[in-house]
Scaffold this active site. Structure first.
Site, short mmCIF file in Angstrom:
data_model
loop_
_atom_site.label_atom_id
_atom_site.label_comp_id
_atom_site.label_asym_id
_atom_site.label_seq_id
_atom_site.Cartn_x
_atom_site.Cartn_y
_atom_site.Cartn_z
N ASN A 10 0.87 -1.18 0.00
CA ASN A 10 0.00 0.00 0.00
C ASN A 10 0.90 1.22 0.00
O ASN A 10 1.50 1.56 1.02
CB ASN A 10 -0.90 -0.02 1.24
CG ASN A 10 -1.70 1.27 1.37
OD1 ASN A 10 -1.83 2.03 0.41
ND2 ASN A 10 -2.24 1.52 2.56
N TRP A 11 0.98 1.87 -1.15
CA TRP A 11 1.91 3.01 -1.28
C TRP A 11 1.35 4.31 -0.73
O TRP A 11 2.05 5.35 -0.76
CB TRP A 11 2.27 3.20 -2.75
CG TRP A 11 3.37 2.27 -3.22
CD1 TRP A 11 3.97 1.28 -2.49
CD2 TRP A 11 3.99 2.27 -4.50
NE1 TRP A 11 4.92 0.64 -3.26
CE2 TRP A 11 4.95 1.24 -4.49
CE3 TRP A 11 3.82 3.03 -5.65
CZ2 TRP A 11 5.76 0.96 -5.60
CZ3 TRP A 11 4.62 2.76 -6.76
CH2 TRP A 11 5.58 1.73 -6.72
N LYS A 12 0.12 4.30 -0.30
CA LYS A 12 -0.49 5.51 0.27
C LYS A 12 -0.22 6.72 -0.65
O LYS A 12 -0.23 6.58 -1.86
CB LYS A 12 0.04 5.76 1.69
CG LYS A 12 -0.02 4.51 2.56
CD LYS A 12 0.26 4.77 3.99
CE LYS A 12 0.34 3.43 4.74
NZ LYS A 12 0.07 3.53 6.14
N HIS A 96 -9.68 1.47 4.52
CA HIS A 96 -8.42 1.58 5.26
C HIS A 96 -8.62 2.53 6.44
O HIS A 96 -9.36 3.52 6.33
CB HIS A 96 -7.32 2.10 4.33
CG HIS A 96 -5.94 1.98 4.92
ND1 HIS A 96 -5.47 2.88 5.84
CD2 HIS A 96 -4.96 1.05 4.74
CE1 HIS A 96 -4.24 2.51 6.20
NE2 HIS A 96 -3.91 1.40 5.55
N GLU A 98 -6.91 4.83 7.59
CA GLU A 98 -6.60 6.24 7.32
C GLU A 98 -7.76 6.92 6.60
O GLU A 98 -8.02 8.10 6.80
CB GLU A 98 -5.30 6.33 6.50
CG GLU A 98 -4.08 6.02 7.37
CD GLU A 98 -2.89 5.45 6.63
OE1 GLU A 98 -2.85 5.54 5.40
OE2 GLU A 98 -2.00 4.89 7.31
N GLU A 168 -5.99 -5.03 10.28
CA GLU A 168 -4.92 -4.07 10.56
C GLU A 168 -5.18 -3.34 11.88
O GLU A 168 -5.92 -2.35 11.90
CB GLU A 168 -4.85 -3.03 9.44
CG GLU A 168 -4.56 -3.61 8.09
CD GLU A 168 -3.89 -2.59 7.18
OE1 GLU A 168 -2.78 -2.87 6.74
OE2 GLU A 168 -4.46 -1.52 6.95
N GLY A 174 2.25 1.79 10.73
CA GLY A 174 3.26 2.85 10.62
C GLY A 174 3.93 3.20 11.95
O GLY A 174 4.61 4.21 12.06
N SER A 214 3.07 -2.68 10.25
CA SER A 214 4.52 -2.77 10.46
C SER A 214 5.13 -4.11 10.05
O SER A 214 6.07 -4.59 10.70
CB SER A 214 4.88 -2.42 11.91
OG SER A 214 4.48 -1.10 12.20
N GLY A 235 2.61 -1.28 4.22
CA GLY A 235 2.83 0.12 3.87
C GLY A 235 4.31 0.39 3.66
O GLY A 235 4.88 0.13 2.59
#
Ligand code: PEP
Length: 249
Positions: A10-12, A96, A98, A168, A174, A214, A235
């Site tokens: 997941n490159w965000k 997600h 976020e 998650e 992160g 992570s 991520g």
């Protein structure tokens, strides 16, 4: 039954075109050195999807990080599933943490997106997870069951078999703080049992459940050795070609 493991980066909101091209050049060189036994792919930002399509090796899954549930319309700033399909997108991350946290993504819209994706033959990667506070107050199972139940409202069993769920824990995203393999396994097993309750055992045995939070090359083996963990959503460690490749071998 044997479920093929699936690892998605997941490159965000990272990487422009130049950085993406560099990644793909390096990553494609690495791919020639070993055979990958997992399903794997990258969820890139929309502007990078054409480049992923152009550089696609046959096995690479091209994923997006969001979509709108309507076919088209006056929705400034949004993207449709049809537009994503033009870019050979086959999977879309939905819900997600976020997006739930910063963009008001709620269970009802998540459910609508799942319906639209299945109708378009695209596989959703449905994210669920508890906050640190909920975890410390032993609310993990309750929170996750509620998220899953609402997300899957009126979704047919035949679609659930194709679904990917990403567990998650928000406190592990992160942060460098990873759930132990045992903790992650306990929750993923609970999710599978819940799918069995909602649908049936056969479907529950087919749904793939990833862990995310992570995950790094040095801890992924332990995570993937658990019986109910069928892959990872990654991520930070997916942003560097060598590190992403190391997750896959
Ligand atoms: C994620 O973005 O879904 C994620 C798990 O991030 P990280 O691997 O950086 O914790």
């Amino acid at each position: 039954m044997e479920r093929k493991k699936i690892i998605i980066g997941n490159w965000k909101m990272y990487k422009n075109i130049e950085e993406t091209q560099f990644f793909l050049n390096e990553f494609n060189k690495l791919l020639k050195t070993k055979t990958i036994k997992y399903d794997y792919g990258i969820a890139a930002s929309f502007t990078n999807l054409p480049l992923l399509k152009m550089n696609k090796t046959s096995a690479l899954i091209i994923a997006a990080q969001n979509c709108h549930y309507e076919t088209e319309g006056a929705y400034t700033g949004e993207i449709s599933i049809k537009m994503l399909k033009d870019m050979m997108v086959s999977h879309v991350i939905i819900g997600h943490s976020e997006r739930r946290m910063y963009f008001n993504e709620v269970d009802e819209t998540i459910n609508k997106k799942l319906h639209s994706l299945f109708n378009a033959n695209i596989i959703p990667i449905l994210c669920c997870g508890e906050t640190l506070n909920q975890y410390e107050n032993k609310k993990t199972n309750e929170v996750i069951k509620n998220q899953i139940k609402l997300a899957l409202k009126n979704i047919k069993a035949e679609n659930i078999a194709k679904l990917v769920i990403a567990y998650e824990p928000i406190w592990a995203i992160g942060t460098g703080k990873i759930a132990t393999a045992q903790q992650a396994q306990t929750v993923c097993k609970m999710i599978r049992e819940f799918i069995s309750e909602l649908y049936n055992k056969n479907v529950a045995e087919q749904v793939r459940i990833q862990y995310g939070g992570s995950v790094k090359p040095d801890n992924i083996k332990l995570i993937l050795s658990e019986p109910d963990i069928d892959g990872a959503l990654v991520g930070g460690a997916s942003l560097v070609p060598q590190s992403f490749f190391d997750l896959l071998i």
